[in-house]
Scaffold this motif. Sequence first.
Motif, PDB file in Angstrom:
ATOM      1  N   LEU A 102       0.830  -1.213   0.000  1.00 33.93           N
ATOM      2  CA  LEU A 102       0.000   0.000   0.000  1.00 33.93           C
ATOM      3  C   LEU A 102       0.864   1.263   0.000  1.00 33.93           C
ATOM      4  O   LEU A 102       0.557   2.233  -0.711  1.00 33.93           O
ATOM      5  N   SER A 106       1.047   4.413  -3.070  1.00 35.84           N
ATOM      6  CA  SER A 106       0.466   5.656  -2.559  1.00 35.84           C
ATOM      7  C   SER A 106       1.413   6.832  -2.758  1.00 35.84           C
ATOM      8  O   SER A 106       2.626   6.671  -2.647  1.00 35.84           O
ATOM      9  N   GLU A 110      -1.546  10.698  -0.066  1.00 36.84           N
ATOM     10  CA  GLU A 110      -2.533   9.618   0.074  1.00 36.84           C
ATOM     11  C   GLU A 110      -2.222   8.764   1.301  1.00 36.84           C
ATOM     12  O   GLU A 110      -3.126   8.406   2.057  1.00 36.84           O
ATOM     13  N   TRP A 111      -0.934   8.435   1.492  1.00 38.44           N
ATOM     14  CA  TRP A 111      -0.558   7.592   2.629  1.00 38.44           C
ATOM     15  C   TRP A 111      -0.920   8.267   3.949  1.00 38.44           C
ATOM     16  O   TRP A 111      -1.444   7.622   4.854  1.00 38.44           O
ATOM     17  N   LEU A 167      -6.559   2.299  -3.311  1.00 36.39           N
ATOM     18  CA  LEU A 167      -5.164   1.897  -3.141  1.00 36.39           C
ATOM     19  C   LEU A 167      -5.028   0.377  -3.148  1.00 36.39           C
ATOM     20  O   LEU A 167      -4.076  -0.170  -3.722  1.00 36.39           O
TER      21      LEU A 167
END
Length: 190
Positions: A102, A106, A110-111, A167
């Motif tokens: 993930l 990202s 976004e993370w 994601l």
Amino acid sequence: MPARRLAAAFLLVLAAAGARAVELEGFAVPDSEEVRGERLLLNGAAVRRVAFFKMEVAALYLPERQHAAEAVAALPGAKRLRIVLLRDVDNRLLAKKFRSDLVGVSTSQEWTEVERNVGVLVDSFGGAPLRRGDVITLDWLPGTGLAPSHNGRALAAPIGGELLYQLVLRVFVGPSADAETRARLLGLDR
């Protein structure tokens, strides 16, 4: 009359043959799944590897078949990723790999937005051992969130917003996903 019965029986056999599930690595992959009363169609299925080890059979279910990752992401309605483990897996290692995947798909923004929800998702698997043949489903429920389950048992209340599921989809069908896996999940290579 016997010729009609024979023709009808032949048509039934053909119909039944077309309705069979796909089989990968000895595990059946159903042609459709139901998520909260909505019938989803098998878009594609693939054997995913970590390094050179076959780790899982992944299947993508959608309201209608799509052959581009962007179309999958934009498609309204429920979605399901169904994962059948091909080997016993240490829960902590799977969580670490999933988190790493993930992070890899990202942007930093976004993370930052999903990191807490990823922690909730990873923690939802608890300490239960994961065994060969176990089924993990990650369902997108519009307006509700990502609903994880293990062998048909809900692991947590739906988690996070749509970005988290987007994601997750990127891990499987995004530009950095394994090309063969992406092609098979998008129904381009059967």
